[in-house]
Each structure stands twice: as C-alpha cells, then as structure tokens.
Design a protein around this motif. Structure first.
Motif: not given
Lengths: 352, 259
Positions: A302-316
């Motif tokens: 399902p759609a997870i709002p805010g997920m990209r912030m998690v991924i982005f932080s992980l990338l950082l």
C-alpha cells in the motif's frame, strides 16, 4: 600551455552549449513538472555553492542562509510586484510608502535583492565574526530566527504570516540556469584566486593565516558578503518561481537542507556542492516512487506517505558512512583531469 | 647604533602569572640572535608578543623604528616580521606549493572583482605567484614535494616548509621557533647552513628559539637567556657558555652546554 588553455576554454564552451541545448529541449518537450524540478535544481546550485564558500572554503560554520534567502526573496518580490497586486495582497495593513508604488523589472529587482542581502550580511558580520566554531553557528542561527520573526511581524512591509502572493512567475529555465552558471563561474574564479587561497588558509589554520599577513576578519566578511549576494539572488529566483512566499518557507529547515547538500556533496568542493544540489533536488522527486502503492507479483504494497523521507535519510547515512568527506571530498572537477582520464583511455585502447 | 628590533620593559601577565617581566632586548640588523632558556621560561611568549598574537601588559616593541606592540598580527607581518610555530601550523590539507603561494599573499593582493569575473591579467599574476613559490621551494629543497599534501610530509620537511612559507611573506626579521626540533644531525647541519645563508644572502635578521645547544652556539652571534620570564644573561656564545647563572638555570643540562 596556450594549447591546453584553448582546449579548456573550448571544452567549457561546448559543455555550456550542451546544457543550453538540453534546456531548450526540456523547455519544449518535457512536462511542467520536470521544468519545475530543473528550476529548483538550478536555484539549489546557486544556494549550495554560495553557502559552500562560507562553510566549506572559509571553514566558518554559518547557519544563516535562510535569513539571506528571506531577505533576497522579500526584497525582489516587493520590487517586482505591481502596485495593484500589492494593494490586493496587503489586506491587514496597507504597505508602507514608497514600497507600495515601486514596480521594477525582474533583473534590477534581483540585483537590488542581492545587494540588499549583502548589506545585511555586512552588518551582521561584525557580531558574527567576533566568535568562532560552534558559537558562530549559534549567532548566525540567531540572526536567521530574527529575520523570520521580523518577516512575521513587520506586517506593513512583509504582510506578516500571510506572506506575499501573486508574485509574477518570472523565473524560467533561462533565468535560473543563467544565474546558476554565472554563480558557479564567479565562485570557482574566486576560489582559485589569491582570495580563495586566503579563505582556505583561514579554514586550515587561522593563526597561521594571520602570520601570513592575511586580515582574517576582512576575508571572512568578504566570503560572507559574496555568499549573501548569491543567496539573495537565489531567494529572489525562488520567490519568482513559487509565486508565493511566507516566513515559514525560510525556516531553519531550509538551511538544514542546504547543509545536507554541501556536506553530502563534499564540504569545500564546488563540484561537490553542485552534485549535492542535483541529488537533493532529484532524489526527493525520484523517491516518490516509494510512496506510491505497488503490486509486485502477488504482493501488494500500500501507499506509505513519508516513506521517501526514510529512504532519503538512509541514503544520506550510507553516503556519510562510505564517503566520510562527502561524495567528492575536496576534489574539484577540472578539464585537465577529464582530459587526462580521457587521454589515458585512448592510449589504453591503442595498446590493445 | 641602530637596532632593527628594540624591546623595552616588556611585561606579559596572564592573570596572576607573570610570563615575562620587564624584558629589554635589542637586536642588530643582519645578526642571528638566539633565545634560550629552560621550559616555560617565556621564549615563545616573546615571539607571540613580537608577532602580535599576544598583547603586552606593559612595554614597547619597536621594529625598524616603528612601534608594533599593539598591532594586529597581519599588520606586523606586512611590516616585515615573519615567524614559524613551535607546534607546526601548516595549512595541512593544502598542497606544499599552495602553502607557499599563500605566503605571497601580501605581494599579490589583487582586487576582488578581477578573480571574480575571471578577467585578463589575472592568470598572469597567478602564474607569477606560482613561479615565485616554485623558486622558493627549489631554494629550500622542497621542489620534489611540490604537489604533496603539506600534512603528509615528514616532520623535518614540514619545519622547512614553514620556513619557506614565512620567507614568502618577504620578511626583514624572521622568528624561528624551535626549527631544529625533531631533526636528525644531518638535517640540523643543513638547517644551520640554510639559516646562515638566509642571513648572508637575503640580509635577514634572525631571532631563533632553540633547545639544541650545539645549533645555538654554532650559529648565533649573540644569545639572550630567559628564565621564569626574566632575562638572566645576554652575550656572545662564549660568554653564555661560561655564565654561572645560566649554568644554574640549566642545572642538569650543564653537560650539554659544555660539550
């Protein structure tokens, strides 16, 4: 020597031509969405490279670019908005004269915004550079807050927390990328000059820099003012891209994002700041994929709002773990380097 | 007799501690002056005051007849006083040549809008700075390390680079703070020859702090001895060697002086 210089200039010219061609293509054949991100990318490049001049090159940990951007954005917007527009926007309190009657074209407004921001930087430089390191960070942070609070409360100038609306959307690919390229050229020219060397000397060892005859206060102030000029321009461009600005836009979060760009890119390297800005602008958009619902085989995510912030932080985190000093470190792109690599590859092919 | 450096009644207090008490000192142009004394005697404090990093509590310092006691460090450098640091202070992350090029800062201070817009004439100046820095590195025997990172050099070479960088500022008076520290005997011998050459060829006046008595006795024309912030002796190496107060101050190091 002469020939090398010719090749370098030619390479610069050709790459500018390629960028120009790409922008022309993007302008007519891509969606407004892509164009918007391209504009944002250019503005981020202006902001991150000029921020890098103070934080990376001169080594002064400033946290004030949000203040500079706010000053630039408000100044430029107030200058370009038509008197009628201003009358419509300022509903709580009428705008003070003579601001209400002025209306200037885009370019002079931007330049004035840059100059006004520089003057602001000049004034705050006196208290800011009395301290160093962490203390300097806190002082600049303080000035950022002051500007935000001022923008919220000086209703007859800034329209308070309602912000400015109906700013003409002057910023297009040509304006944003034109300024981005101009900024990068100026800053690289500066960093490679005796001025840049003096700034780096201050970063490396302030005591030794003074012993070399460098007036450290003057050079820190100089870096600060130049940086502020471009951040003011960047703020002005941003305002004329978004068409509405309010004090919340220029909160500390904006500074924080810029800090991520320059640190992840490589503190002290203009190349790094550019890469950081591009990754930041596009990363956020491309990662939207993670927030959408997906059907992978039998599995439905399902759609997870805010997920990209998690991924982005992980990338950082990954970037900082594997590239301690950012993606480029203090390495700087140069045509000599590119030609050397290219040349080596050709030779290698010949042997085979 | 004119003095290039004239220190009078120089006193430095750090709260209750008197690091220097009422020091008088005169240095003749073109001489090599040694500044010695046990640890904590105030030698580096003298350097810090002359180069402007510490403001004296009392007293005057005149350099070439100009009062410099309360000037900023960069101002003093521009008048012709250069120094090295006891704990090496190179621009570690920059290359060897960049370190020296920064030293030329005072002689090539172009207007900022020139580099900013990349105007013509700017590359010419850049090349000139580069060539002069290269020449200086050649003279100091660092030419092979020109593009190395300064912090990656061995200790002895870092000390030498500090001297090269100080020379780039175009000094009349050079302050060397323990330049021979950490060098092996051959390096020390080279350094001594180099310092003498600086005096003879460039007509520099040199003030040096040194713990190696062999070096001090060999190259200094005159020596000033400090102990607990006070001058206890001054004279030629021979006089200092036989001075009873100096021997007392150096108790335990007597043998070093005699050898």
């Amino acid at each position: 020597m002469k020939r090398d210089k010719l090749i370098r200039n030619l390479a610069t010219f050709l790459s500018l031509l390629v960028i120009f061609g790409f922008l022309k293509w993007a302008n007519s054949y891509t969606s407004p969405y892509i164009i918007q991100i391209l504009n944002i990318t250019a503005i981020y490049i202006i902001l991150s490279t000029s921020y890098n001049l103070v934080n990376g090159v001169t080594g002064q940990f400033s946290l004030g670019p949000n203040a500079f951007m706010a000053v630039g954005a408000y100044t430029a917007s107030l200058l370009t908005m038509s008197p009628a527009e201003k009358e419509l926007t300022f509903i709580i309190q009428p705008i003070i004269s003579p601001l209400g009657k002025i209306s200037l074209p885009f370019l002079p407004s931007l330049l004035i915004a840059g100059v006004v921001t520089s003057i602001f930087a000049f004034l705050i430089a006196f208290p800011v550079f009395r301290v160093r390191g962490d203390y300097l960070a806190i002082v600049t942070l303080g000035f950022g807050e002051i500007i935000r609070v001022f923008a919220t409360n000086a209703v007859s100038i800034t329209n308070g927390s309602l912000g400015l609306k109906g700013i003409n959307q002057y910023t297009n690919l040509w304006w944003s990328w034109g300024w981005a390229i101009f900024t990068v050229f100026c800053l690289i020219g500066l960093v490679e000059s005796s001025y840049g060397r003096a700034m780096k000397a201050i970063r490396e060892d302030e005591t030794a820099a003074q012993a070399m005859g460098i007036n450290t206060f003057r050079y820190k102030m100089f870096a600060f003012i130049i940086s502020a000029f471009f951040q003011g321009i960047g703020g002005g461009l941003l305002a004329h891209l978004l068409t509405t600005i309010d004090p919340k836009l220029f909160s500390f979060l904006f500074t924080f994002n810029l800090l991520i760009m320059i640190v992840a890119g490589g503190l002290g390297s203009m190349t790094g700041s550019i890469i950081g800005a591009i990754i930041f602008a596009w990363g956020f958009e491309l990662l939207r994929w993670f927030e959408e619902p997906h059907q992978i085989g039998d599995m439905f995510i399902p759609a997870i709002p805010g997920m990209r912030m998690v991924i982005f932080s992980l990338l950082l985190i990954i970037i900082m773990l594997f590239f301690r000093r950012g993606i480029t470190g203090r390495w700087e792109f140069s045509w000599d380097w590119a030609l050397n690599r290219f040349g080596r590859r050709i030779k290698f092919r010949d042997i085979n | 007799m004119s003095h290039i450096l004239k220190i009078q009644d120089l006193t430095v207090r750090f709260h209750a501690l008197e690091a220097l008490s009422s020091l008088d000192m005169e240095v003749e142009p073109g001489s090599i002056r040694g500044l010695i004394g046990p640890n904590g005697a105030g030698k580096t404090t003298v350097f810090n005051v002359i180069s402007g990093f510490i403001r004296p509590s009392k007293g005057t310092i005149s350099f070439n007849g100009k009062e410099i006691a309360n000037l900023k460090p960069y101002k003093i450098t521009s008048l012709g006083v250069a120094r090295t640091f006891q704990n090496i202070k190179l621009f570690g992350d920059l290359s060897v040549i960049e370190n020296v090029m920064i030293g030329f800062h005072l002689s090539y201070n172009t207007l900022f809008w020139k580099p900013l817009l990349g105007l013509i004439g700017f590359t010419k100046i850049e090349n000139e700075v580069y060539e002069r820095a290269r020449w200086l590195l050649d003279r100091t025997g660092l030419l092979n390390f020109i593009d190395e990172k300064a912090s990656s050099l061995p200790y002895g070479l870092q000390r030498r680079l500090e001297i090269a960088r100080a020379l780039a500022t175009g000094p009349k008076l050079l302050l060397l703070d323990e330049s021979a520290a950490g060098m092996n005997p051959t390096e020390k011998e080279d350094l001594m020859k180099f310092i003498e050459k600086l005096r003879d060829k460039l007509a520099l006046t040199i003030l040096l702090i040194e713990h190696d008595m062999h070096v001090v006795m060999e190259i200094c024309d005159r020596i000033t001895v400090l102990d607990y912030g006070e001058k206890i002796a001054e004279g030629s190496p021979k006089e200092i060697r036989n001075n009873q107060r100096v021997i007392e101050a150096y108790l335990g190091e007597t043998r070093v002086i005699e050898s």
